[in-house]
Motif scaffolding. Structure first.
Motif, PDB file in Angstrom:
ATOM      1  N   ALA A  82      42.675  89.337  98.874  1.00 41.41           N
ATOM      2  CA  ALA A  82      41.897  88.733  97.795  1.00 41.41           C
ATOM      3  C   ALA A  82      41.997  89.581  96.532  1.00 41.41           C
ATOM      4  O   ALA A  82      41.838  90.794  96.569  1.00 41.41           O
ATOM      5  N   GLY A  83      42.318  88.923  95.423  1.00 38.91           N
ATOM      6  CA  GLY A  83      42.397  89.585  94.130  1.00 38.91           C
ATOM      7  C   GLY A  83      43.700  90.310  93.871  1.00 38.91           C
ATOM      8  O   GLY A  83      43.910  90.849  92.795  1.00 38.91           O
ATOM      9  N   GLY A  84      44.583  90.343  94.863  1.00 41.85           N
ATOM     10  CA  GLY A  84      45.851  91.052  94.724  1.00 41.85           C
ATOM     11  C   GLY A  84      46.880  90.279  93.925  1.00 41.85           C
ATOM     12  O   GLY A  84      46.637  89.161  93.460  1.00 41.85           O
ATOM     13  N   VAL A  85      48.040  90.886  93.748  1.00 43.00           N
ATOM     14  CA  VAL A  85      49.157  90.221  93.076  1.00 43.00           C
ATOM     15  C   VAL A  85      49.558  89.006  93.906  1.00 43.00           C
ATOM     16  O   VAL A  85      49.644  89.081  95.135  1.00 43.00           O
ATOM     17  N   ILE A  86      49.797  87.890  93.231  1.00 42.53           N
ATOM     18  CA  ILE A  86      50.265  86.680  93.903  1.00 42.53           C
ATOM     19  C   ILE A  86      51.508  86.156  93.197  1.00 42.53           C
ATOM     20  O   ILE A  86      51.743  86.428  92.021  1.00 42.53           O
ATOM     21  N   VAL A  87      52.298  85.404  93.942  1.00 42.95           N
ATOM     22  CA  VAL A  87      53.433  84.682  93.369  1.00 42.95           C
ATOM     23  C   VAL A  87      52.895  83.326  92.953  1.00 42.95           C
ATOM     24  O   VAL A  87      52.656  82.450  93.786  1.00 42.95           O
ATOM     25  N   ALA A  88      52.655  83.175  91.651  1.00 40.63           N
ATOM     26  CA  ALA A  88      52.058  81.952  91.122  1.00 40.63           C
ATOM     27  C   ALA A  88      53.063  80.807  91.049  1.00 40.63           C
ATOM     28  O   ALA A  88      52.685  79.638  91.107  1.00 40.63           O
ATOM     29  N   VAL A 111      49.536  98.060  89.260  1.00 38.79           N
ATOM     30  CA  VAL A 111      48.627  97.323  88.370  1.00 38.79           C
ATOM     31  C   VAL A 111      47.745  98.326  87.644  1.00 38.79           C
ATOM     32  O   VAL A 111      47.102  99.172  88.265  1.00 38.79           O
ATOM     33  N   GLU A 112      47.757  98.207  86.302  1.00 34.32           N
ATOM     34  CA  GLU A 112      46.949  99.072  85.436  1.00 34.32           C
ATOM     35  C   GLU A 112      46.386  98.257  84.294  1.00 34.32           C
ATOM     36  O   GLU A 112      47.064  97.377  83.778  1.00 34.32           O
ATOM     37  N   ASP A 114      49.436  94.416  83.884  1.00 30.89           N
ATOM     38  CA  ASP A 114      47.997  94.317  83.687  1.00 30.89           C
ATOM     39  C   ASP A 114      47.451  93.289  84.677  1.00 30.89           C
ATOM     40  O   ASP A 114      48.132  92.298  84.973  1.00 30.89           O
ATOM     41  N   PRO A 115      46.225  93.468  85.177  1.00 29.95           N
ATOM     42  CA  PRO A 115      45.667  92.482  86.116  1.00 29.95           C
ATOM     43  C   PRO A 115      45.567  91.069  85.534  1.00 29.95           C
ATOM     44  O   PRO A 115      45.623  90.092  86.281  1.00 29.95           O
ATOM     45  N   ASP A 116      45.437  90.959  84.212  1.00 33.49           N
ATOM     46  CA  ASP A 116      45.316  89.638  83.582  1.00 33.49           C
ATOM     47  C   ASP A 116      46.651  89.060  83.135  1.00 33.49           C
ATOM     48  O   ASP A 116      46.704  87.928  82.658  1.00 33.49           O
ATOM     49  N   ALA A 117      47.730  89.832  83.279  1.00 34.35           N
ATOM     50  CA  ALA A 117      49.051  89.357  82.839  1.00 34.35           C
ATOM     51  C   ALA A 117      49.650  88.400  83.864  1.00 34.35           C
ATOM     52  O   ALA A 117      49.427  88.517  85.068  1.00 34.35           O
ATOM     53  N   ARG A 118      50.396  87.461  83.360  1.00 35.26           N
ATOM     54  CA  ARG A 118      51.173  86.525  84.184  1.00 35.26           C
ATOM     55  C   ARG A 118      52.601  86.662  83.685  1.00 35.26           C
ATOM     56  O   ARG A 118      52.924  86.225  82.573  1.00 35.26           O
ATOM     57  N   THR A 171      63.674  83.700  90.646  1.00 36.18           N
ATOM     58  CA  THR A 171      62.625  84.118  89.722  1.00 36.18           C
ATOM     59  C   THR A 171      61.248  83.858  90.333  1.00 36.18           C
ATOM     60  O   THR A 171      61.036  82.845  90.992  1.00 36.18           O
ATOM     61  N   ALA A 172      60.328  84.800  90.094  1.00 36.64           N
ATOM     62  CA  ALA A 172      58.940  84.628  90.518  1.00 36.64           C
ATOM     63  C   ALA A 172      58.031  84.929  89.344  1.00 36.64           C
ATOM     64  O   ALA A 172      58.290  85.845  88.562  1.00 36.64           O
ATOM     65  N   THR A 173      56.963  84.156  89.219  1.00 40.42           N
ATOM     66  CA  THR A 173      55.912  84.438  88.245  1.00 40.42           C
ATOM     67  C   THR A 173      54.800  85.145  89.004  1.00 40.42           C
ATOM     68  O   THR A 173      54.237  84.596  89.942  1.00 40.42           O
ATOM     69  N   LEU A 174      54.526  86.396  88.588  1.00 46.07           N
ATOM     70  CA  LEU A 174      53.522  87.218  89.253  1.00 46.07           C
ATOM     71  C   LEU A 174      52.243  87.229  88.441  1.00 46.07           C
ATOM     72  O   LEU A 174      52.277  87.375  87.222  1.00 46.07           O
ATOM     73  N   SER A 175      51.109  87.086  89.107  1.00 48.28           N
ATOM     74  CA  SER A 175      49.826  87.154  88.415  1.00 48.28           C
ATOM     75  C   SER A 175      48.830  87.918  89.282  1.00 48.28           C
ATOM     76  O   SER A 175      49.059  88.162  90.463  1.00 48.28           O
ATOM     77  N   GLY A 176      47.709  88.295  88.661  1.00 48.98           N
ATOM     78  CA  GLY A 176      46.642  88.973  89.382  1.00 48.98           C
ATOM     79  C   GLY A 176      46.927  90.431  89.671  1.00 48.98           C
ATOM     80  O   GLY A 176      47.785  91.059  89.057  1.00 48.98           O
ATOM     81  N   GLY A 177      46.191  90.945  90.615  1.00 48.44           N
ATOM     82  CA  GLY A 177      46.315  92.336  91.010  1.00 48.44           C
ATOM     83  C   GLY A 177      45.054  93.115  90.677  1.00 48.44           C
ATOM     84  O   GLY A 177      44.312  92.758  89.768  1.00 48.44           O
ATOM     85  N   ILE A 178      44.811  94.154  91.429  1.00 45.61           N
ATOM     86  CA  ILE A 178      43.643  94.999  91.243  1.00 45.61           C
ATOM     87  C   ILE A 178      44.097  96.306  90.606  1.00 45.61           C
ATOM     88  O   ILE A 178      45.001  96.972  91.134  1.00 45.61           O
ATOM     89  N   ALA A 179      43.486  96.658  89.472  1.00 50.33           N
ATOM     90  CA  ALA A 179      43.857  97.881  88.767  1.00 50.33           C
ATOM     91  C   ALA A 179      43.782  99.075  89.714  1.00 50.33           C
ATOM     92  O   ALA A 179      42.840  99.211  90.500  1.00 50.33           O
ATOM     93  N   GLY A 180      44.814  99.923  89.662  1.00 52.92           N
ATOM     94  CA  GLY A 180      44.888 101.092  90.516  1.00 52.92           C
ATOM     95  C   GLY A 180      45.614 100.857  91.831  1.00 52.92           C
ATOM     96  O   GLY A 180      45.878 101.800  92.564  1.00 52.92           O
TER      97      GLY A 180
END
Length: 93
Positions: free
Chosen positions: A40-46, A90-91, A7-11, A56-65
């Motif tokens: 901008a707004g894409g998945v990032i390695v937080a 990302v969905e 999900d775009p809001d998941a971390r 291990t990587a913590t992934l956050s963000g992303g644009i749905a679709g």
């Protein structure tokens, strides 16, 4: 290549276990993560971390679709360099 839906809001954390691919005595001494496309707004390695056998990587963000490729590149204690990737779709969930 592994596939993951987020999900775009998941971390969330994702981990590669390098210990299963290398014989005893070798260890991960360096690890880096990249995301393609990078925008901008894409998945990032937080956050990112590694120990002797796992990265291990913590992934956050992303644009749905959108679909992203996340790659982990490691250097082993004997100087070998290897990388693995996963696909992140990302969905809204």
């Amino acid at each position: 290549m592994a596939m993951m839906v987020k999900d775009p809001d998941a971390r969330i954390d994702f981990e590669f276990d390098w210990g299963t691919a290398y014989p005893d005595g070798q260890a991960v001494v360096a690890s880096s993560w990249t995301v393609v496309p990078d925008g901008a707004g894409g998945v990032i390695v937080a956050a990112a971390a590694h120990d002797l056998m796992q990265s291990t990587a913590t992934l956050s963000g992303g644009i749905a679709g959108h679909v992203y490729r996340v790659t982990n590149r490691v250097t082993m204690s004997d100087g070998q360099i290897d990388e693995r990737s996963l696909t992140v779709r990302v969905e809204e969930r």
